[in-house]
Structures are given as structure tokens and as C-alpha cells.
Design an enzyme around this catalytic site. Structure first.
Site, PDB file in Angstrom:
ATOM      1  N   ASP A   1       0.842  -1.200   0.000  1.00 32.81           N
ATOM      2  CA  ASP A   1       0.000   0.000   0.000  1.00 32.81           C
ATOM      3  C   ASP A   1       0.877   1.251   0.000  1.00 32.81           C
ATOM      4  O   ASP A   1       0.614   2.222  -0.701  1.00 32.81           O
ATOM      5  CB  ASP A   1      -0.908  -0.009   1.236  1.00 32.81           C
TER       6      ASP A   1
ATOM      7  N   HIS B   1      -4.638  -3.509   6.049  1.00 31.89           N
ATOM      8  CA  HIS B   1      -4.328  -3.743   4.631  1.00 31.89           C
ATOM      9  C   HIS B   1      -5.625  -4.164   3.943  1.00 31.89           C
ATOM     10  O   HIS B   1      -5.885  -5.347   3.729  1.00 31.89           O
ATOM     11  CB  HIS B   1      -3.253  -4.822   4.481  1.00 31.89           C
TER      12      HIS B   1
END
Ligand code: NAD
Ligand code: LMR
Length: 331
Positions: free
Chosen positions: A164, A192
């Protein structure tokens, strides 16, 4: 090639080794990109019995690369053998999300895998082993692994937020024309998952405030944040398979920075909350961190605005919900 090295090899366990991510990850670990070009490694590869033949093929290819730093390969379907004496462990093996599937659906199926592996790490790995959970849902899997590995410090069991983080940096570079290395103090908070909060509030681009360089708050809220949050699903929609080479790259980056340090710059680690920024203890939460050789610190003293507080509450709520959903397994 073949330069002399005095370091003893370290043992690196990788689960799901013959899967998509494994096929990219192992070669980069063996070439020294993860732990340094002077650090020999012994790979301890775990797979399901049905995938052992494919693992044999991957191991043949690893050998065929004649990597000077690769001092041995263990291939096994025995979880205890895979973690024996491990100094590092990358827990990749899990069912990946397929098209149309929400991450929550994966929770229970994959929870079983991580409770068994936590126990095996507890009994077999070095007590200062560094563990990175890649298999989804990574944050909650890290919590489960830690629960079943009480001899290992929870600080040594991380969930991967680096994909990410790298996605965010890449989007910012594309938008502003900056180089990725010119972008600092970016952070991804939380889970996440699509609730994560990619945060540019403290980010600098070539030393200037990123928000003023971008000069378009609407783009940040309506374009940047959702693009990073939804990137996993966008890759699945485009490839028909979940991200693999970029996930492997992020695992290499995370372990590299954890083992060797970030030289004062920020990255994002999914680590057990100790209550900082008001986040509930005992969820594994993405925080901005700095790392020095083998240890990390959550960046402290950041002033969160109302928008950030709202976003953190949303992703914290999701993590608490995931914890609830598997609570019965933690007995
Ligand atoms: P894959 O299906 O190609 O490979 C997974 C491998 O794990 C398979 O070879 C399978 O045999 C093996 N496996 C399954 N259960 C196992 C067990 N109990 N022990 C050992 N091996 C086992 O999947 P992939 O694309 O490599 O993805 C692996 C995981 O990583 C998935 O959970 C995926 O969602 C996750 N992922 C996480 C991120 C992240 O940023 N955290 C990014 C991408 C993918
Ligand atoms: C990703 O972020 O690419 C992975 O976690 C895959 C997924 O299921 O989103």
C-alpha cells in the site's frame, strides 16, 4: 558474482513457496536484495503436499541461477521443519482472494493456517525471529500468529502494509512528476484493506509540503485515497489474479528496511498497537515507523486532523470486527 563473504548464513522460512508471490520472492531473497549482498541465506520452503512437485521445480530453478549467497534449500510440507532455527519467516501461503470476493470471506479459512503456523514458529524458530505476514487478511493473521507464538515478542510479528505504501508513493510520483525517492514522510495507517488511510498530510516532495505541491485537495480525497485503497481489487480485475510481483517486491522492501534500517526515513509497518494515537491495543495496525537495524519505532507526536481521526476510526473498527470474528479461535 562470487565475492568473498565472512557472514554466517541465516535461515529464511517462506510458506506458500511455490505460489505466485513465491515465484518472484524467492529469487530476490536468494540474490541478496532482502538482507544485503553480503548475507548468505538458507531457504526453508513450506508447501502443501499437493504442491511439493511444483516446489521441486522452483528449487531446481533457484539452483540453476547459481546464486553465490544461496547456501541451501529445504523443501518440506512439515511446518515444524520449515521453521526450524528460522531467523526470518515470510508467511505467504494462504488462499488468495478471487474476483468478486471480499477479504472478510477469507478470514476464517486462513485463520486456521496461521494458528498452526504460530504454534510451529513458537516451538521451532529462533526466539528473535522476524516474521512478516503477507497472506490475507494480513493484519488479523498477524494477530493470530502472535497469539499462538507467546515466546516471540509481538513486535517481531508484522503485517505487510508496504505494498500500500509503495502504491501511494507511485501514485504521488505519477501525479507530480517527482521521482519516488523525492517523496518522504508518506504513511499508510490501519488495515491492509479498502479501509486503510493513505496519508499525505506529513508528506514532503523534494522537501516541500506535498499538499501544496499537489494543490488539489479534491484529487487527494476523491482520487488518490480510493485508488490506493482499491488497488488490490483493480489488479485482480485486470489480471484475473491477485498482485504477485509487486507484493513480493513489498515483502523484500519491508524485511530489508526492518533488518537494515530506514536511515531516519519513514515507512509503514503493520505492528501491534500499543495504544499510540488512541488505537485499541492488540490490533495489528499500519503506522508510520522508522527502523534501525532490527528494531522499529512508531513515529510519535504527529498532529492528526479531524479527517485523519475519522479515517483511523473506520479502519480500526474494521480490525476490531475481524478480531471479533475469529475470537473463538483464540482459546
Ligand atoms: P497462490 O495461490 O499463488 O499461492 C499460495 C501458495 O500457498 C500455494 O502454492 C498453496 O499451495 C500454498 N499454501 C496454501 N496453504 C498453505 C499452507 N497451509 N502451508 C503452506 N503453503 C500453503 O497465492 P499468492 O498469489 O502467492 O498469494 C498468497 C497470499 O498473499 C494470499 O493470501 C494473497 O491474498 C496474499 N497477498 C497479500 C498481499 C499484501 O499486500 N499483504 C498482496 C498480495 C497478495
Ligand atoms: C493486494 O493488495 O493486492 C492483495 O492484498 C490482494 C487483495 O486481495 O487485495
Amino acid at each position: 558474482r562470487g565475492f568473498a563473504t565472512a557472514k554466517q548464513p541465516v535461515r529464511v522460512a517462506v510458506t506458500g513457496a511455490s505460489g505466485q508471490i513465491g515465484y518472484s520472492l524467492l529469487f530476490r531473497i536468494a540474490s541478496g536484495e532482502m538482507l544485503g549482498k553480503d548475507q548468505p541465506v538458507i531457504l526453508q520452503l513450506l508447501e502443501l503436499p499437493a504442491a511439493l512437485n511444483s516446489l521441486k521445480g522452483v528449487s531446481m530453478e533457484l539452483n540453476d541461477c547459481a546464486f553465490p549467497l544461496l547456501h541451501g534449500i529445504v523443501q518440506t510440507d512439515d511446518v515444524n521443519k520449515a521453521f526450524e532455527g528460522a531467523d526470518y519467516a515470510l508467511l505467504v501461503g494462504a488462499k488468495p482472494r478471487s474476483k468478486g470476493m471480499e477479504r472478510g470471506d477469507l478470514l476464517k479459512a486462513n485463520a486456521q493456517i496461521f494458528s498452526a503456523q504460530g504454534k510451529a514458529i513458537n516451538s521451532n524458530a529462533n526466539k528473535d525471529v522476524k516474521v512478516l505476514i503477507v497472506g490475507n487478511p494480513a493484519n488479523t493473521n498477524a494477530m493470530i500468529t502472535s497469539h499462538f507464538a507467546p515466546k516471540i515478542s509481538p513486535r517481531n510479528i508484522h503485517a505487510m502494509m508496504r505494498l500500500d505504501h509503495n502504491r501511494g508513493i507511485s501514485q504521488l510520483a505519477e501525479r507530480t512528476g517527482a521521482k519516488v525517492d523525492d517523496i518522504t514522510n508518506f504513511a499508510v495507517w490501519g488495515n491492509h484493506s479498502a479501509t486503510q488511510y493513505p496519508d499525505v498530510t506529513f508528506t514532503k516532495i523534494n522537501g516541500k509540503d506535498a499538499k501544496s505541491v499537489i494543490n488539489d485537495d479534491k484529487w487527494i480525497v476523491e482520487n488518490f485515497i480510493p485508488t490506493v485503497q482499491q488497488r488490490g481489487a483493480a489488479i485482480i480485475a485486470a489480471r484475473g489474479l491477485s498482485s504477485a510481483a509487486s507484493a513480493a517486491g513489498a515483502a523484500i522492501d519491508h524485511m530489508h528496511d526492518w533488518a537494515l534500517g530506514t536511515n531516519g526515513s519513514w515507512t509503514s509497518f503493520g505492528v501491534p498497537s500499543e495504544g499510540k494515537y488512541g488505537i485499541d491495543k492488540n490490533v495489528w495496525f499500519g503506522f508510520p515507523v522508522t527502523a534501525t537495524k532490527g528494531d522499529y519505532s512508531v513515529v510519535e507526536g504527529l498532529k492528526l486532523d479531524e479527517f485523519a481521526k475519522e479515517r483511523l476510526a473506520i479502519t480500526e473498527k474494521e480490525l476490531k470486527g475481524e478480531r471479533e470474528a475469529i475470537a473463538a479461535l483464540l482459546d
